[in-house]
Scaffold this motif. Structure first.
Motif, mmCIF file in Angstrom:
data_model
loop_
_atom_site.group_PDB
_atom_site.id
_atom_site.type_symbol
_atom_site.label_atom_id
_atom_site.label_comp_id
_atom_site.label_asym_id
_atom_site.label_seq_id
_atom_site.Cartn_x
_atom_site.Cartn_y
_atom_site.Cartn_z
ATOM 1 N N TYR A 5 0.839 -1.197 0.000
ATOM 2 C CA TYR A 5 0.000 0.000 0.000
ATOM 3 C C TYR A 5 0.877 1.250 0.000
ATOM 4 O O TYR A 5 1.944 1.284 0.620
ATOM 5 N N MET A 27 2.818 0.866 9.986
ATOM 6 C CA MET A 27 1.726 0.010 9.524
ATOM 7 C C MET A 27 2.089 -0.661 8.200
ATOM 8 O O MET A 27 1.231 -1.226 7.525
ATOM 9 N N ARG A 113 -5.049 5.320 12.875
ATOM 10 C CA ARG A 113 -4.816 3.940 12.432
ATOM 11 C C ARG A 113 -6.129 3.240 12.070
ATOM 12 O O ARG A 113 -6.205 2.487 11.098
ATOM 13 N N SER A 114 -7.174 3.496 12.865
ATOM 14 C CA SER A 114 -8.478 2.906 12.577
ATOM 15 C C SER A 114 -9.015 3.407 11.243
ATOM 16 O O SER A 114 -9.551 2.626 10.437
ATOM 17 N N ASP A 117 -7.005 1.736 8.393
ATOM 18 C CA ASP A 117 -7.403 0.334 8.231
ATOM 19 C C ASP A 117 -8.716 0.214 7.465
ATOM 20 O O ASP A 117 -8.863 -0.623 6.572
ATOM 21 N N THR A 118 -9.675 1.062 7.817
ATOM 22 C CA THR A 118 -10.977 1.021 7.156
ATOM 23 C C THR A 118 -10.859 1.415 5.692
ATOM 24 O O THR A 118 -11.462 0.797 4.810
ATOM 25 N N LEU A 120 -8.305 1.067 3.691
ATOM 26 C CA LEU A 120 -7.622 0.041 2.906
ATOM 27 C C LEU A 120 -8.537 -1.149 2.595
ATOM 28 O O LEU A 120 -8.293 -1.888 1.637
ATOM 29 N N LYS A 121 -9.574 -1.326 3.384
ATOM 30 C CA LYS A 121 -10.509 -2.428 3.128
ATOM 31 C C LYS A 121 -11.406 -2.150 1.923
ATOM 32 O O LYS A 121 -12.042 -3.057 1.391
#
Length: 467
Positions: A5, A27, A113-114, A117-118, A120-121
């Protein structure tokens, strides 16, 4: 093989850029940084990015300008806006402009970070179709439904609060479930809440949770709905029914992205996607000062209107076919068919209760039909209209009450509480229980007393939870 990423960071403050580079590097995300919009555009043209983090105020323009450029040229790259602390208007404007989400300065690393993460999904979950997912389906092929399907796919990629408007029974919760199912939070919980069904004295505890001993009866810690929806979606249905006192607390929870349980000394960070709905005219509720304007502004970042059934009458045959298939499956019987006359009658019906009313009509007709064929008399549409116009006329005469042996009650509309549907359901339960008592709990005999078939009796017992 693990995917690589790369994130684009756009900020004119070197310290912020360095903080973001270090955090994302830990990350395992590569980064490229720009200090202004011009440099960001150049990098976008030279490299492929998985996400973008941009500041609001930049030397050569506003971060909104960069968002607009990306929406036009790179719509598949989720972009999050970095806003000044407490600047709610800027955050809302960013979401309206197409930002995936926002994070406030000073940047909280757990929150960042949250968010990352979301984002990238999205590459995995945002697929360009609305087929069934966990058996969730939006049935229809009309222009109105095709438009709605496209809007759902687009909104599923965002984290912006969505207000879903539409008439009762039109499918607002189904739309909310689809937005959740097609988005990056699909693996998390979907928590639906009927705001009008929670007693006002329990609302704060239900939404935010409480600590053991915080009030009489609080025998243990209890997480609230915001905590239960962590990593997923919180759907506030009938949000217009929230009392003003609770609206203030809900607004703060949305703005701060944190809640404080009753009896707690520290706030707990939240991680939810917020969707809301009501059949009421929410703007009208604001004008009448029954709904706070600032809360309306926060939950109505994007409005999604669900069409009523009258606007997509061509979808009725498809809906009938699917609903009858479901009914047959639930009862383990062959799917009933619909006569041409019955279909024509349904086509000419107004459907004030929309798809939910169609489902109820078909379920009732299924219990009444003979030879598995639904005919006009089984639909009882004229009776449905009479109930809708004059509910107080149902069994309201004392002579009728005497003639039926006291099983059917006299209806006193002055005693009605809640919706008409709930009131009539309670009457039906009472009537069936009295018939069962009179028949000494012989269901066949009770059905005869009520003047219905045993099949209809069995259906009603199951529907009302009396079986």
């Amino acid at each position: 093989m693990k995917k690589n990423y790369t994130a684009l960071i756009v900020d004119d403050e070197p310290d912020i850029r360095e903080l973001l580079e270090i955090t994302l590097g830990r990350m395992s995300i590569d980064t490229k940084s720009a200090e202004d919009i011009a440099s960001a555009k150049q990098l976008l043209g030279e490299h492929s990015f998985s996400l973008c983090l941009t500041d609001m105020n930049l030397p050569d323009g506003n971060g909104i300008d960069l968002l607009s450029y990306m929406q036009e040229n790179y719509p598949n790259i989720p972009a999050a806006m970095i806003t000044a602390y407490g600047n709610a208007e800027a955050a809302v404007n960013a979401l309206k402009a197409g930002a995936f989400d926002f994070v406030s300065k000073p940047i909280e690393l757990d929150r960042l970070r949250s968010l990352v993460d979301t984002a990238l999904k999205l590459e995995v979950t945002a697929q360009p179709s609305i087929s069934s997912e966990n058996d969730i389906q939006l049935i229809g092929k009309t222009e109105a439904i095709d438009k709605l399907k496209g809007q759902i796919i687009k909104l599923a990629r965002s984290q912006a609060p969505v207000f879903i408007s539409g008439e009762s029974g039109s499918g607002k919760e189904l739309v909310a479930r689809l937005i959740h199912a097609k988005g990056p939070r699909s693996s998390g919980p979907f928590i639906p809440v009927n705001c009008g069904a929670i007693p006002s004295e329990l609302m704060e505890s239900e939404f935010f949770g409480h600590k053991k001993g915080s009030f009489t009866g609080a025998s243990e810690d209890k997480p609230g709905l915001f905590q239960a929806a962590k990593g997923g979606t919180l759907f506030l249905d009938e949000v217009a029914d929230l009392p003003l006192s609770m609206q203030v607390k809900l607004l703060r929870a949305i703005q701060e992205k944190a809640v404080r349980p009753i009896g707690g000394h520290e706030e707990v960070a939240t991680d939810i996607r917020l969707l809301s709905a009501t059949h009421k005219n929410l703007a009208g509720e604001v004008e009448k000062e029954r709904f706070r304007n600032d809360l309306y502004y926060r939950i109505n970042v994007i409005e999604l209107r669900v069409p009523n059934l009258r606007e997509r009458a061509e979808d009725i045959p498809l809906l009938i076919d699917k609903l009858l298939e479901n009914i047959a499956s639930n009862y383990g019987v062959n799917k009933p068919s619909l006569s041409e006359q019955a279909l024509e009658q349904l086509h000419n019906y107004y459907f004030p209760g929309n798809v939910r009313e169609l489902e109820n009509i078909l379920e009732r007709a299924f219990t009444l039909c003979e030879n598995n064929i639904i005919r006009p008399q089984d639909l009882q549409l004229s009776e449905a209209r009479a109930t809708e116009v004059a509910p107080s006329s149902v069994r309201s005469h004392e002579s009728d009450h005497e003639a039926d042996g006291g099983i059917f009650p006299t209806v006193d509309t002055n005693q009605m509480e809640g919706s008409l549907e709930e009131y009539l359901e309670n009457i039906e339960k009472d009537v069936i229980n009295k018939a069962l008592e009179k028949a000494r709990w012989n269901k066949t005999a009770a059905a005869k007393i009520l003047g219905i078939s045993f099949r209809a009796m069995r259906y009603r017992l199951k529907k009302l939870g009396l079986d």
